[in-house]
Design a protein around this motif. Structure first.
Motif, PDB file in Angstrom:
ATOM      1  N   VAL A  52       9.858  -4.194  -3.927  1.00  0.00           N
ATOM      2  CA  VAL A  52       8.775  -3.236  -4.149  1.00  0.00           C
ATOM      3  C   VAL A  52       9.445  -1.990  -4.708  1.00  0.00           C
ATOM      4  O   VAL A  52      10.420  -1.498  -4.137  1.00  0.00           O
ATOM      5  CB  VAL A  52       8.033  -2.884  -2.847  1.00  0.00           C
ATOM      6  CG1 VAL A  52       7.085  -1.717  -3.057  1.00  0.00           C
ATOM      7  CG2 VAL A  52       7.295  -4.078  -2.290  1.00  0.00           C
ATOM      8  N   VAL A  53       8.913  -1.491  -5.807  1.00  0.00           N
ATOM      9  CA  VAL A  53       9.435  -0.266  -6.408  1.00  0.00           C
ATOM     10  C   VAL A  53       8.341   0.789  -6.320  1.00  0.00           C
ATOM     11  O   VAL A  53       7.268   0.623  -6.896  1.00  0.00           O
ATOM     12  CB  VAL A  53       9.846  -0.493  -7.880  1.00  0.00           C
ATOM     13  CG1 VAL A  53      10.355   0.808  -8.490  1.00  0.00           C
ATOM     14  CG2 VAL A  53      10.899  -1.585  -7.985  1.00  0.00           C
ATOM     15  N   THR A  54       8.624   1.863  -5.562  1.00  0.00           N
ATOM     16  CA  THR A  54       7.661   2.958  -5.483  1.00  0.00           C
ATOM     17  C   THR A  54       7.993   3.977  -6.567  1.00  0.00           C
ATOM     18  O   THR A  54       9.163   4.211  -6.873  1.00  0.00           O
ATOM     19  CB  THR A  54       7.680   3.630  -4.095  1.00  0.00           C
ATOM     20  OG1 THR A  54       8.990   4.094  -3.804  1.00  0.00           O
ATOM     21  CG2 THR A  54       7.209   2.659  -3.017  1.00  0.00           C
ATOM     22  N   ALA A  55       6.950   4.548  -7.143  1.00  0.00           N
ATOM     23  CA  ALA A  55       7.121   5.506  -8.232  1.00  0.00           C
ATOM     24  C   ALA A  55       7.594   6.857  -7.696  1.00  0.00           C
ATOM     25  O   ALA A  55       7.411   7.180  -6.525  1.00  0.00           O
ATOM     26  CB  ALA A  55       5.807   5.685  -8.980  1.00  0.00           C
ATOM     27  N   ALA A  56       8.172   7.643  -8.576  1.00  0.00           N
ATOM     28  CA  ALA A  56       8.603   8.993  -8.232  1.00  0.00           C
ATOM     29  C   ALA A  56       7.384   9.909  -8.288  1.00  0.00           C
ATOM     30  O   ALA A  56       7.229  10.735  -9.173  1.00  0.00           O
ATOM     31  CB  ALA A  56       9.689   9.468  -9.186  1.00  0.00           C
ATOM     32  N   ALA A  57       6.481   9.713  -7.304  1.00  0.00           N
ATOM     33  CA  ALA A  57       5.250  10.493  -7.207  1.00  0.00           C
ATOM     34  C   ALA A  57       4.942  10.712  -5.733  1.00  0.00           C
ATOM     35  O   ALA A  57       5.155   9.810  -4.913  1.00  0.00           O
ATOM     36  CB  ALA A  57       4.093   9.749  -7.884  1.00  0.00           C
ATOM     37  N   ALA A  58       4.436  11.865  -5.385  1.00  0.00           N
ATOM     38  CA  ALA A  58       4.142  12.168  -3.981  1.00  0.00           C
ATOM     39  C   ALA A  58       3.178  11.152  -3.378  1.00  0.00           C
ATOM     40  O   ALA A  58       3.271  10.836  -2.192  1.00  0.00           O
ATOM     41  CB  ALA A  58       3.576  13.576  -3.851  1.00  0.00           C
ATOM     42  N   THR A  59       2.266  10.616  -4.182  1.00  0.00           N
ATOM     43  CA  THR A  59       1.293   9.642  -3.680  1.00  0.00           C
ATOM     44  C   THR A  59       1.929   8.296  -3.347  1.00  0.00           C
ATOM     45  O   THR A  59       1.245   7.406  -2.857  1.00  0.00           O
ATOM     46  CB  THR A  59       0.164   9.421  -4.702  1.00  0.00           C
ATOM     47  OG1 THR A  59       0.750   8.997  -5.940  1.00  0.00           O
ATOM     48  CG2 THR A  59      -0.652  10.684  -4.907  1.00  0.00           C
ATOM     49  N   GLN A  60       3.243   8.162  -3.595  1.00  0.00           N
ATOM     50  CA  GLN A  60       3.944   6.932  -3.228  1.00  0.00           C
ATOM     51  C   GLN A  60       5.150   7.209  -2.331  1.00  0.00           C
ATOM     52  O   GLN A  60       6.070   6.407  -2.239  1.00  0.00           O
ATOM     53  CB  GLN A  60       4.350   6.151  -4.485  1.00  0.00           C
ATOM     54  CG  GLN A  60       3.146   5.619  -5.236  1.00  0.00           C
ATOM     55  CD  GLN A  60       3.511   4.620  -6.312  1.00  0.00           C
ATOM     56  OE1 GLN A  60       4.476   3.866  -6.190  1.00  0.00           O
ATOM     57  NE2 GLN A  60       2.729   4.595  -7.372  1.00  0.00           N
ATOM     58  N   ASN A  61       5.142   8.351  -1.629  1.00  0.00           N
ATOM     59  CA  ASN A  61       6.213   8.655  -0.667  1.00  0.00           C
ATOM     60  C   ASN A  61       6.263   7.605   0.441  1.00  0.00           C
ATOM     61  O   ASN A  61       7.334   7.226   0.895  1.00  0.00           O
ATOM     62  CB  ASN A  61       6.009  10.026  -0.026  1.00  0.00           C
ATOM     63  CG  ASN A  61       6.382  11.173  -0.934  1.00  0.00           C
ATOM     64  OD1 ASN A  61       7.029  10.987  -1.954  1.00  0.00           O
ATOM     65  ND2 ASN A  61       5.956  12.367  -0.569  1.00  0.00           N
TER      66      ASN A  61
ATOM     67  N   HIS B  66       0.842  -1.200   0.000  1.00  0.00           N
ATOM     68  CA  HIS B  66       0.000   0.000   0.000  1.00  0.00           C
ATOM     69  C   HIS B  66       0.877   1.249   0.000  1.00  0.00           C
ATOM     70  O   HIS B  66       1.946   1.258   0.617  1.00  0.00           O
ATOM     71  CB  HIS B  66      -0.915   0.004   1.229  1.00  0.00           C
ATOM     72  CG  HIS B  66      -1.956  -1.071   1.186  1.00  0.00           C
ATOM     73  ND1 HIS B  66      -1.689  -2.378   1.512  1.00  0.00           N
ATOM     74  CD2 HIS B  66      -3.252  -1.027   0.822  1.00  0.00           C
ATOM     75  CE1 HIS B  66      -2.777  -3.097   1.368  1.00  0.00           C
ATOM     76  NE2 HIS B  66      -3.732  -2.300   0.955  1.00  0.00           N
ATOM     77  N   THR B  67       0.421   2.301  -0.675  1.00  0.00           N
ATOM     78  CA  THR B  67       1.166   3.564  -0.727  1.00  0.00           C
ATOM     79  C   THR B  67       0.244   4.750  -0.436  1.00  0.00           C
ATOM     80  O   THR B  67      -0.971   4.673  -0.620  1.00  0.00           O
ATOM     81  CB  THR B  67       1.822   3.779  -2.109  1.00  0.00           C
ATOM     82  OG1 THR B  67       0.809   3.857  -3.098  1.00  0.00           O
ATOM     83  CG2 THR B  67       2.808   2.674  -2.444  1.00  0.00           C
ATOM     84  N   ASN B  68       0.842   5.832   0.005  1.00  0.00           N
ATOM     85  CA  ASN B  68       0.184   7.135   0.101  1.00  0.00           C
ATOM     86  C   ASN B  68       1.254   8.210   0.301  1.00  0.00           C
ATOM     87  O   ASN B  68       2.441   7.921   0.251  1.00  0.00           O
ATOM     88  CB  ASN B  68      -0.936   7.165   1.156  1.00  0.00           C
ATOM     89  CG  ASN B  68      -0.464   7.205   2.584  1.00  0.00           C
ATOM     90  OD1 ASN B  68       0.698   7.430   2.898  1.00  0.00           O
ATOM     91  ND2 ASN B  68      -1.381   6.971   3.501  1.00  0.00           N
ATOM     92  N   THR B  69       0.814   9.456   0.537  1.00  0.00           N
ATOM     93  CA  THR B  69       1.772  10.548   0.673  1.00  0.00           C
ATOM     94  C   THR B  69       2.549  10.492   1.991  1.00  0.00           C
ATOM     95  O   THR B  69       3.628  11.061   2.093  1.00  0.00           O
ATOM     96  CB  THR B  69       1.088  11.925   0.590  1.00  0.00           C
ATOM     97  OG1 THR B  69       0.116  12.000   1.637  1.00  0.00           O
ATOM     98  CG2 THR B  69       0.433  12.142  -0.759  1.00  0.00           C
ATOM     99  N   GLY B  70       1.979   9.858   2.994  1.00  0.00           N
ATOM    100  CA  GLY B  70       2.653   9.742   4.282  1.00  0.00           C
ATOM    101  C   GLY B  70       2.393  10.874   5.238  1.00  0.00           C
ATOM    102  O   GLY B  70       2.905  10.873   6.350  1.00  0.00           O
ATOM    103  N   ASN B  71       1.596  11.845   4.833  1.00  0.00           N
ATOM    104  CA  ASN B  71       1.337  12.986   5.728  1.00  0.00           C
ATOM    105  C   ASN B  71      -0.083  13.002   6.284  1.00  0.00           C
ATOM    106  O   ASN B  71      -0.497  13.998   6.876  1.00  0.00           O
ATOM    107  CB  ASN B  71       1.655  14.311   5.026  1.00  0.00           C
ATOM    108  CG  ASN B  71       0.751  14.570   3.831  1.00  0.00           C
ATOM    109  OD1 ASN B  71      -0.250  13.887   3.624  1.00  0.00           O
ATOM    110  ND2 ASN B  71       1.115  15.548   3.027  1.00  0.00           N
ATOM    111  N   GLY B  72      -0.833  11.938   6.070  1.00  0.00           N
ATOM    112  CA  GLY B  72      -2.175  11.839   6.638  1.00  0.00           C
ATOM    113  C   GLY B  72      -3.266  12.518   5.830  1.00  0.00           C
ATOM    114  O   GLY B  72      -4.413  12.576   6.272  1.00  0.00           O
ATOM    115  N   THR B  73      -2.948  13.036   4.660  1.00  0.00           N
ATOM    116  CA  THR B  73      -3.957  13.751   3.866  1.00  0.00           C
ATOM    117  C   THR B  73      -4.681  12.866   2.865  1.00  0.00           C
ATOM    118  O   THR B  73      -5.623  13.323   2.231  1.00  0.00           O
ATOM    119  CB  THR B  73      -3.322  14.924   3.093  1.00  0.00           C
ATOM    120  OG1 THR B  73      -2.332  14.400   2.193  1.00  0.00           O
ATOM    121  CG2 THR B  73      -2.689  15.929   4.043  1.00  0.00           C
ATOM    122  N   ASP B  74      -4.248  11.621   2.700  1.00  0.00           N
ATOM    123  CA  ASP B  74      -4.904  10.753   1.721  1.00  0.00           C
ATOM    124  C   ASP B  74      -4.978   9.324   2.246  1.00  0.00           C
ATOM    125  O   ASP B  74      -4.265   8.933   3.154  1.00  0.00           O
ATOM    126  CB  ASP B  74      -4.154  10.782   0.377  1.00  0.00           C
ATOM    127  CG  ASP B  74      -2.691  10.377   0.489  1.00  0.00           C
ATOM    128  OD1 ASP B  74      -2.090  10.597   1.562  1.00  0.00           O
ATOM    129  OD2 ASP B  74      -2.146   9.843  -0.485  1.00  0.00           O
TER     130      ASP B  74
END
Length: 145
Positions: free
Chosen positions: A87-96, A66-74
């Protein structure tokens, strides 16, 4: 007053990047990872027979994370893949932020330790869960021994 979660249901190693984590007294581990700046990262899962890494090998059991921004906003976004040790996370804020869980039953026979290693600058926190013996935090065994 009831016992809190630490020692009852979980134990934690906040600086677990590349650290062997024992699953001898837990049903599984959730690795909580974070790398800000929408940089993306690669995390590799390995298993070993002991805390010194005897017999270390990749553990290709990750099919979901599971991924998200990590700041509690999503909310968390469920992601799936063919069974792999990475696991490879994308270079996108939604996968921080990324969380992947590993069940103790996924380990090979004779293997009791796992580690998740970031190839970038990502942080890794290991949360062992479903502890077989509940203790006060001061009486929890070290997770890497």
């Amino acid at each position: 007053m009831g016992q809190k979660a630490l020692g009852r249901t979980l134990n934690s190693t906040p600086a677990a990047d590349g650290v062997w984590i024992s699953l001898r007294q837990a049903s599984g581990v959730a690795f909580s990872c974070y790398l800000g700046g929408a940089a993306g990262d690669t995390y590799t899962l390995q298993e070993a027979k002991d805390a010194s890494g005897t017999g270390a090998q990749n553990l290709a059991c990750i099919t979901e994370y599971h991924t998200n921004t990590g700041n509690g906003t999503d909310a968390w976004t469920r992601r799936t893949q063919a069974a792999a040790a990475t696991v490879v996370t994308a270079a996108a804020a939604t996968q921080n932020a990324m969380v992947v869980e590993v069940e103790g039953t996924s380990l090979s026979d004779g293997y009791r330790y796992v580690k998740l290693t970031s190839t970038g600058a990502g942080t890794v926190n290991a949360l062992t869960r479903d502890l077989t013996t509940q203790r006060t935090p001061a009486n929890l065994p070290a997770m890497g021994v």
